[in-house]
Design a protein around this motif. Structure first.
Motif, PDB file in Angstrom:
ATOM      1  N   ARG A  49       0.827  -1.207   0.000  1.00  0.00           N
ATOM      2  CA  ARG A  49       0.000   0.000   0.000  1.00  0.00           C
ATOM      3  C   ARG A  49       0.867   1.266   0.000  1.00  0.00           C
ATOM      4  NH1 ARG A  49      -5.755   1.477   0.056  1.00  0.00           N
ATOM      5  NH2 ARG A  49      -5.698   3.676   0.616  1.00  0.00           N
ATOM      6  N   TYR A  50       2.074   1.152   0.558  1.00  0.00           N
ATOM      7  CA  TYR A  50       2.961   2.322   0.545  1.00  0.00           C
ATOM      8  C   TYR A  50       3.212   2.800  -0.885  1.00  0.00           C
ATOM      9  CZ  TYR A  50       6.996   5.320   0.652  1.00  0.00           C
ATOM     10  OH  TYR A  50       7.832   6.392   0.455  1.00  0.00           O
ATOM     11  N   GLN A  53       0.362   4.914  -1.863  1.00  0.00           N
ATOM     12  CA  GLN A  53       0.395   6.195  -1.159  1.00  0.00           C
ATOM     13  C   GLN A  53       1.460   7.125  -1.753  1.00  0.00           C
ATOM     14  OE1 GLN A  53      -2.699   4.973   0.990  1.00  0.00           O
ATOM     15  NE2 GLN A  53      -1.803   7.000   1.137  1.00  0.00           N
ATOM     16  N   HIS A  83      -0.431  14.856   1.435  1.00  0.00           N
ATOM     17  CA  HIS A  83       0.356  13.634   1.322  1.00  0.00           C
ATOM     18  C   HIS A  83       1.854  13.868   1.459  1.00  0.00           C
ATOM     19  CE1 HIS A  83      -3.442  11.937  -0.103  1.00  0.00           C
ATOM     20  NE2 HIS A  83      -2.933  10.783   0.265  1.00  0.00           N
ATOM     21  N   ILE A  99       2.347  10.414   3.493  1.00  0.00           N
ATOM     22  CA  ILE A  99       3.405   9.459   3.170  1.00  0.00           C
ATOM     23  C   ILE A  99       4.256   9.191   4.398  1.00  0.00           C
ATOM     24  CG2 ILE A  99       5.494   9.116   1.790  1.00  0.00           C
ATOM     25  CD1 ILE A  99       4.120  10.589  -0.475  1.00  0.00           C
ATOM     26  N   TRP A 102       2.421   7.021   6.675  1.00  0.00           N
ATOM     27  CA  TRP A 102       2.373   5.618   6.252  1.00  0.00           C
ATOM     28  C   TRP A 102       3.680   4.903   6.585  1.00  0.00           C
ATOM     29  CZ3 TRP A 102      -2.180   3.567   4.927  1.00  0.00           C
ATOM     30  CH2 TRP A 102      -2.179   2.196   4.619  1.00  0.00           C
ATOM     31  N   TYR A 180      -2.112   7.672  10.210  1.00  0.00           N
ATOM     32  CA  TYR A 180      -2.453   8.096   8.842  1.00  0.00           C
ATOM     33  C   TYR A 180      -3.953   8.317   8.689  1.00  0.00           C
ATOM     34  CZ  TYR A 180      -3.574   7.773   3.898  1.00  0.00           C
ATOM     35  OH  TYR A 180      -4.085   8.023   2.648  1.00  0.00           O
ATOM     36  N   ARG A 184      -7.901  11.367   7.547  1.00  0.00           N
ATOM     37  CA  ARG A 184      -8.372  11.008   6.214  1.00  0.00           C
ATOM     38  C   ARG A 184      -9.882  11.154   6.021  1.00  0.00           C
ATOM     39  NH1 ARG A 184      -6.553  12.391   2.342  1.00  0.00           N
ATOM     40  NH2 ARG A 184      -7.789  10.926   1.132  1.00  0.00           N
TER      41      ARG A 184
END
Length: 257
Positions: A49-50, A53, A83, A99, A102, A180, A184
């Motif tokens: 998932r990084y 992101q 982000h 980021i 994350w 994170y 959101r």
């Protein structure tokens, strides 16, 4: 020629796509929030998932460059700040971006952050799906590019479920690990409200409305394909590509300072 949908029908059609196709319905996502994954499987999710992101501000930069008014650019620029974060300036504190948060998540589940940031070990399916998304916003019309972000319509309602489930079921997860997700829901609602209004106002022919609907379907496919790759590689049948991350590797030796 098929007649245009009115505003209400058009919005309802968009929301129906989310109800049927958003990735909260994917078996891997269900397993994640229901505590049915191993620590290593959660690590695989966080690592892959990084890459998604990390590419969000890249795709947003492509959209920003195509916006023709100061007002639109100001609106869209906030997504990049959210982000990438922002350094402290006179009278303004530093803002930690998504980021960086994350990376705190991948640190929290025990992965080496230099390895995560390198992009080594991510699944081919992850890379193909995310790169396809970036290419989509470069190559399609501005209307379609903005429409592809409309998956954010659906995320505020599912983030809370995801966070509660992970905190309840995984003893290696903490609220700090999941920082994170704190902002959101608010950010996603702000961004999706803007994008939805833009699409409702600027899709002025039936074919443009269909293009918006297809862009949203495409983005749902991007998110779904990433989870397909994770399920295939790390759940069943468990066929992990030779260059992809293997459980037990890239563990961090010391907590991040």
């Amino acid at each position: 020629m098929t007649a245009m949908m009115d505003r209400e029908a058009f919005e309802a059609a968009l929301r129906q796509i989310g109800a049927e196709r958003y990735h909260h319905l994917h078996p891997f996502q269900q397993m994640l929030q229901n505590g049915e994954l191993s620590r290593e499987q959660v690590q695989a999710w966080a690592l892959n998932r990084y890459y998604y992101q990390s590419q969000i501000p890249v795709k947003d930069s492509h959209i920003l460059a195509r916006l023709q008014t100061t007002e639109l650019r100001r609106e869209w620029r906030q997504r990049i700040i959210d982000h990438d974060g922002q350094e402290a300036s006179e009278g303004q504190p530093a803002q930690r971006g998504g980021i960086e948060k994350w990376i705190a998540l991948t640190d929290g589940v025990g992965l080496d952050h230099a390895y995560v940031e390198s992009g080594a070990g991510i699944l081919p399916g992850t890379r193909f799906a995310v790169d396809a998304y970036v290419h989509f916003v470069q190559e399609k019309t501005l209307l379609e590019a903005i429409a592809s972000s409309l998956t954010e319509l659906f995320s505020p309602n599912v983030i809370g479920t995801r966070v509660r489930g992970m905190l309840e079921h995984y003893d290696f997860i903490s609220r700090e690990t999941l920082a994170y997700f704190d902002k959101r829901p608010v950010q996603a609602k702000r961004d999706s409200d803007f994008a939805l209004e833009y699409c409702l106002e600027n899709a002025r022919r039936r074919e443009e409305q269909e293009a918006v609907l297809n862009a949203l379907r495409f983005k749902c496919h991007v998110l779904w394909a990433q989870l397909d790759a994770l399920y295939f590689a790390y759940v069943a049948p468990g066929l992990t590509p030779p260059d992809a991350w293997q459980p037990g590797t890239a563990e961090k030796e010391n907590p991040r300072s």
